[in-house]
Design an enzyme around this catalytic site. Sequence first.
Site, PDB file in Angstrom:
ATOM      1  NE  ARG A  58      41.220  46.247  47.471  1.00 45.14           N
ATOM      2  CZ  ARG A  58      41.025  45.170  46.711  1.00 45.14           C
ATOM      3  NH1 ARG A  58      41.449  45.168  45.462  1.00 45.14           N
ATOM      4  NH2 ARG A  58      40.406  44.117  47.176  1.00 45.14           N
ATOM      5  CD  GLU A  95      32.156  32.102  48.072  1.00 44.54           C
ATOM      6  OE1 GLU A  95      32.634  33.177  47.665  1.00 44.54           O
ATOM      7  OE2 GLU A  95      31.034  31.675  47.756  1.00 44.54           O
TER       8      GLU A  95
END
Length: 175
Positions: A58, A95
């Site tokens: 992005r 994570e």
Amino acid sequence: MDLTSIIRTIPDHPKPGIMFRDITSLLKHPAGFKYAIDALVNRYEKESFDFIAGIESRGFIFGAPISYALGKGFIPLRKAGKLPGETVSQEYELEYGTDRIEIHKDAFSRGARVLVIDDLIATGGTAEAAVKLIEKLGGVVIEACFIVDLPDLGGANRLSKQGIPTFSLVEFEGE
Ligand code: AMP
């Protein structure tokens, strides 16, 4: 213009508890997209720097038109294994597990001044990896900029503690 109302939120994506800030609703909004690009062009048009480095994927969407408008070269920071030439890579924590981004070794000469761009900063792990890549090649990061900052996740703080200024157009608090 209130970009927060143009960036839609998808709750529980990609997993429960995450409020996903989806910039596709901004990209398809002609006035909103133009406003976002123009705001960043205005911010950086008087800055002295050489390249814009966009983080896949992005960061490419926002970085390319700003590079074009400012007459700067664009450097893609890509996911591992995508760039065809010799690369330098940097691992960063997710994570669960780790990921890796890469830059072409000959992307710029030592001392080049580089603006980093991505759509969003959360924990700052991705942007920090981008900064490390540029610094490994002897570049100077003048700032890291984003459309969205999630300040509660501390990414902007993390970068500023390392001497890297950050800028974002909007913040979503409380996550
Ligand atoms: P981080 O490394 O934690 O700062 O995460 C930043 C990267 O993950 C960016 O490339 C974002 O596109 C993506 N990201 C992380 N959290 C979100 C979120 N809540 N909504 C949309 N994208 C996110």
